[in-house]
Design a protein around this motif. Structure first.
Motif, PDB file in Angstrom:
ATOM      1  N   VAL A  35     138.303  21.542 -47.002  1.00  0.00           N
ATOM      2  CA  VAL A  35     139.531  21.126 -46.313  1.00  0.00           C
ATOM      3  C   VAL A  35     139.496  21.607 -44.870  1.00  0.00           C
ATOM      4  O   VAL A  35     138.922  22.651 -44.565  1.00  0.00           O
ATOM      5  CB  VAL A  35     140.824  21.632 -47.010  1.00  0.00           C
ATOM      6  N   TYR A  36     140.115  20.817 -44.012  1.00  0.00           N
ATOM      7  CA  TYR A  36     140.165  21.133 -42.593  1.00  0.00           C
ATOM      8  C   TYR A  36     141.570  20.880 -42.075  1.00  0.00           C
ATOM      9  O   TYR A  36     142.295  20.020 -42.584  1.00  0.00           O
ATOM     10  CB  TYR A  36     139.150  20.276 -41.810  1.00  0.00           C
ATOM     11  N   ALA A  37     141.934  21.597 -41.029  1.00  0.00           N
ATOM     12  CA  ALA A  37     143.262  21.459 -40.447  1.00  0.00           C
ATOM     13  C   ALA A  37     143.409  20.101 -39.765  1.00  0.00           C
ATOM     14  O   ALA A  37     142.521  19.672 -39.035  1.00  0.00           O
ATOM     15  CB  ALA A  37     143.510  22.580 -39.448  1.00  0.00           C
ATOM     16  N   ALA A  38     144.542  19.473 -40.014  1.00  0.00           N
ATOM     17  CA  ALA A  38     144.895  18.227 -39.337  1.00  0.00           C
ATOM     18  C   ALA A  38     145.819  18.621 -38.187  1.00  0.00           C
ATOM     19  O   ALA A  38     147.020  18.747 -38.351  1.00  0.00           O
ATOM     20  CB  ALA A  38     145.583  17.274 -40.301  1.00  0.00           C
ATOM     21  N   GLY A  39     145.229  18.883 -37.041  1.00  0.00           N
ATOM     22  CA  GLY A  39     145.981  19.388 -35.902  1.00  0.00           C
ATOM     23  C   GLY A  39     145.810  20.892 -35.810  1.00  0.00           C
ATOM     24  O   GLY A  39     145.146  21.507 -36.640  1.00  0.00           O
ATOM     25  N   ARG A  40     146.428  21.477 -34.785  1.00  0.00           N
ATOM     26  CA  ARG A  40     146.246  22.897 -34.539  1.00  0.00           C
ATOM     27  C   ARG A  40     147.579  23.553 -34.246  1.00  0.00           C
ATOM     28  O   ARG A  40     148.520  22.904 -33.836  1.00  0.00           O
ATOM     29  CB  ARG A  40     145.311  23.120 -33.341  1.00  0.00           C
ATOM     30  N   LEU A  41     147.610  24.849 -34.442  1.00  0.00           N
ATOM     31  CA  LEU A  41     148.689  25.707 -33.963  1.00  0.00           C
ATOM     32  C   LEU A  41     148.004  26.853 -33.266  1.00  0.00           C
ATOM     33  O   LEU A  41     147.060  27.427 -33.811  1.00  0.00           O
ATOM     34  CB  LEU A  41     149.518  26.268 -35.131  1.00  0.00           C
ATOM     35  N   ASP A  42     148.447  27.193 -32.068  1.00  0.00           N
ATOM     36  CA  ASP A  42     147.780  28.290 -31.372  1.00  0.00           C
ATOM     37  C   ASP A  42     148.038  29.613 -32.081  1.00  0.00           C
ATOM     38  O   ASP A  42     148.900  29.721 -32.947  1.00  0.00           O
ATOM     39  CB  ASP A  42     148.133  28.330 -29.881  1.00  0.00           C
ATOM     40  N   LYS A  43     147.282  30.617 -31.698  1.00  0.00           N
ATOM     41  CA  LYS A  43     147.342  31.925 -32.357  1.00  0.00           C
ATOM     42  C   LYS A  43     148.744  32.520 -32.318  1.00  0.00           C
ATOM     43  O   LYS A  43     149.159  33.209 -33.246  1.00  0.00           O
ATOM     44  CB  LYS A  43     146.330  32.855 -31.673  1.00  0.00           C
ATOM     45  N   ASP A  44     149.489  32.254 -31.249  1.00  0.00           N
ATOM     46  CA  ASP A  44     150.818  32.829 -31.072  1.00  0.00           C
ATOM     47  C   ASP A  44     151.924  32.028 -31.740  1.00  0.00           C
ATOM     48  O   ASP A  44     153.094  32.388 -31.633  1.00  0.00           O
ATOM     49  CB  ASP A  44     151.139  32.951 -29.575  1.00  0.00           C
ATOM     50  N   SER A  45     151.577  30.944 -32.400  1.00  0.00           N
ATOM     51  CA  SER A  45     152.568  30.111 -33.086  1.00  0.00           C
ATOM     52  C   SER A  45     152.459  30.302 -34.587  1.00  0.00           C
ATOM     53  O   SER A  45     151.421  30.688 -35.105  1.00  0.00           O
ATOM     54  CB  SER A  45     152.360  28.636 -32.728  1.00  0.00           C
ATOM     55  N   GLU A  46     153.553  29.997 -35.263  1.00  0.00           N
ATOM     56  CA  GLU A  46     153.622  30.154 -36.717  1.00  0.00           C
ATOM     57  C   GLU A  46     154.003  28.814 -37.338  1.00  0.00           C
ATOM     58  O   GLU A  46     154.443  27.911 -36.657  1.00  0.00           O
ATOM     59  CB  GLU A  46     154.727  31.156 -37.081  1.00  0.00           C
ATOM     60  N   GLY A  47     153.895  28.747 -38.647  1.00  0.00           N
ATOM     61  CA  GLY A  47     154.477  27.622 -39.348  1.00  0.00           C
ATOM     62  C   GLY A  47     153.505  26.675 -39.993  1.00  0.00           C
ATOM     63  O   GLY A  47     152.356  27.021 -40.296  1.00  0.00           O
ATOM     64  N   LEU A  48     153.998  25.456 -40.206  1.00  0.00           N
ATOM     65  CA  LEU A  48     153.323  24.491 -41.054  1.00  0.00           C
ATOM     66  C   LEU A  48     152.035  23.964 -40.459  1.00  0.00           C
ATOM     67  O   LEU A  48     151.998  23.457 -39.341  1.00  0.00           O
ATOM     68  CB  LEU A  48     154.251  23.308 -41.345  1.00  0.00           C
ATOM     69  N   LEU A  49     150.992  24.104 -41.254  1.00  0.00           N
ATOM     70  CA  LEU A  49     149.693  23.541 -40.940  1.00  0.00           C
ATOM     71  C   LEU A  49     149.285  22.720 -42.156  1.00  0.00           C
ATOM     72  O   LEU A  49     149.341  23.213 -43.286  1.00  0.00           O
ATOM     73  CB  LEU A  49     148.695  24.677 -40.696  1.00  0.00           C
ATOM     74  N   VAL A  50     148.928  21.469 -41.917  1.00  0.00           N
ATOM     75  CA  VAL A  50     148.481  20.585 -43.007  1.00  0.00           C
ATOM     76  C   VAL A  50     146.961  20.585 -42.994  1.00  0.00           C
ATOM     77  O   VAL A  50     146.337  20.407 -41.947  1.00  0.00           O
ATOM     78  CB  VAL A  50     149.024  19.152 -42.823  1.00  0.00           C
ATOM     79  N   LEU A  51     146.372  20.825 -44.159  1.00  0.00           N
ATOM     80  CA  LEU A  51     144.917  20.788 -44.300  1.00  0.00           C
ATOM     81  C   LEU A  51     144.569  19.730 -45.338  1.00  0.00           C
ATOM     82  O   LEU A  51     145.298  19.557 -46.327  1.00  0.00           O
ATOM     83  CB  LEU A  51     144.368  22.146 -44.745  1.00  0.00           C
ATOM     84  N   THR A  52     143.461  19.037 -45.121  1.00  0.00           N
ATOM     85  CA  THR A  52     143.054  17.997 -46.052  1.00  0.00           C
ATOM     86  C   THR A  52     141.537  17.821 -46.028  1.00  0.00           C
ATOM     87  O   THR A  52     140.877  18.229 -45.068  1.00  0.00           O
ATOM     88  CB  THR A  52     143.748  16.651 -45.728  1.00  0.00           C
ATOM     89  N   ASP A  53     141.022  17.191 -47.077  1.00  0.00           N
ATOM     90  CA  ASP A  53     139.609  16.839 -47.114  1.00  0.00           C
ATOM     91  C   ASP A  53     139.411  15.352 -46.824  1.00  0.00           C
ATOM     92  O   ASP A  53     138.305  14.841 -46.870  1.00  0.00           O
ATOM     93  CB  ASP A  53     138.979  17.218 -48.458  1.00  0.00           C
ATOM     94  N   ASP A  54     140.488  14.656 -46.495  1.00  0.00           N
ATOM     95  CA  ASP A  54     140.480  13.222 -46.236  1.00  0.00           C
ATOM     96  C   ASP A  54     140.489  12.986 -44.724  1.00  0.00           C
ATOM     97  O   ASP A  54     141.510  13.204 -44.063  1.00  0.00           O
ATOM     98  CB  ASP A  54     141.716  12.606 -46.888  1.00  0.00           C
ATOM     99  N   GLY A  55     139.354  12.551 -44.174  1.00  0.00           N
ATOM    100  CA  GLY A  55     139.228  12.337 -42.732  1.00  0.00           C
ATOM    101  C   GLY A  55     140.221  11.329 -42.183  1.00  0.00           C
ATOM    102  O   GLY A  55     140.757  11.504 -41.090  1.00  0.00           O
ATOM    103  N   ALA A  56     140.488  10.254 -42.932  1.00  0.00           N
ATOM    104  CA  ALA A  56     141.435   9.239 -42.455  1.00  0.00           C
ATOM    105  C   ALA A  56     142.851   9.818 -42.380  1.00  0.00           C
ATOM    106  O   ALA A  56     143.588   9.566 -41.419  1.00  0.00           O
ATOM    107  CB  ALA A  56     141.403   8.015 -43.366  1.00  0.00           C
ATOM    108  N   LEU A  57     143.226  10.590 -43.390  1.00  0.00           N
ATOM    109  CA  LEU A  57     144.545  11.220 -43.370  1.00  0.00           C
ATOM    110  C   LEU A  57     144.629  12.238 -42.236  1.00  0.00           C
ATOM    111  O   LEU A  57     145.635  12.305 -41.515  1.00  0.00           O
ATOM    112  CB  LEU A  57     144.839  11.903 -44.712  1.00  0.00           C
ATOM    113  N   GLN A  58     143.581  13.013 -42.058  1.00  0.00           N
ATOM    114  CA  GLN A  58     143.537  13.993 -40.968  1.00  0.00           C
ATOM    115  C   GLN A  58     143.760  13.291 -39.625  1.00  0.00           C
ATOM    116  O   GLN A  58     144.523  13.759 -38.782  1.00  0.00           O
ATOM    117  CB  GLN A  58     142.191  14.713 -41.005  1.00  0.00           C
TER     118      GLN A  58
END
Length: 179
Positions: A35-58
């Motif tokens: 699984v890989y993150a779909a988008g990023r949050l910088d180190k100083d940010s918190e909260g929702l991170l979506v991870l997936t193994d589906d490249g199209a969804l990512q």
């Protein structure tokens, strides 16, 4: 079937799996292969991170052309007046050009976990919470937008990505969806 994880990224964690010196990464919290993150949050940010193994969804989640709304809860320095909110709603000029208009509103202080380390507070300057909804995701965009209207960001929590929210997910925890 695609795997989709919703992770509540703590403050200070890098949005990558590969080690980066002594800074914590996703590998300290997620032991799910492929699984890989779909988008990023910088180190100083918190909260929702979506991870997936589906490249199209990512791609659908992270590519600006798909305009998936991201919702942020932002604690800012000062108490933004209507003019500051109007500026955020109309788009803000940054060094790399104008942002797209955001949905912006004042937010009652949300019931969230304490941040470690806590934000710096100054007795003479109040803080306020805003909710911003964006359809683009430039580098440190929310922080740059609030600073441009005179209210530097003290704490930034991504609450939602499209239909997914942080509801019920503690910091450092994830849930796997049936996708």
């Amino acid at each position: 079937m695609a795997r989709v994880l919703l992770f509540n990224k703590p403050y200070g964690v890098l949005t990558q799996f590969r080690a980066q010196g002594d800074v914590q990464t996703l590998a300290a919290y997620i032991d799910v292969p492929g699984v890989y993150a779909a988008g990023r949050l910088d180190k100083d940010s918190e909260g929702l991170l979506v991870l997936t193994d589906d490249g199209a969804l990512q791609h659908r989640i992270s590519a600006p052309k798909h305009k998936m709304v991201k919702t942020y809860w932002v604690q800012v320095e000062g108490e933004p007046r209507d003019e500051a909110l109007a500026a955020l709603r109309g788009g803000v000029e940054l060094k790399d050009g104008w942002t797209k208009p955001a949905k912006a509103r004042r937010l009652a202080a949300p019931s969230v976990w304490p941040r470690d380390p806590p934000i710096r507070e100054r007795k003479s300057i109040p803080t306020a919470w805003l909710e911003l909804k964006l359809k683009e995701g430039r580098n440190r965009q929310v922080r740059r937008m609030t600073a441009a209207v005179g209210h530097p960001t003290l704490r930034l929590i991504r609450y939602a990505v499209g239909p997914w929210t942080l509801e019920g997910i503690a910091p450092g925890q994830f849930v796997e969806l049936c996708a």
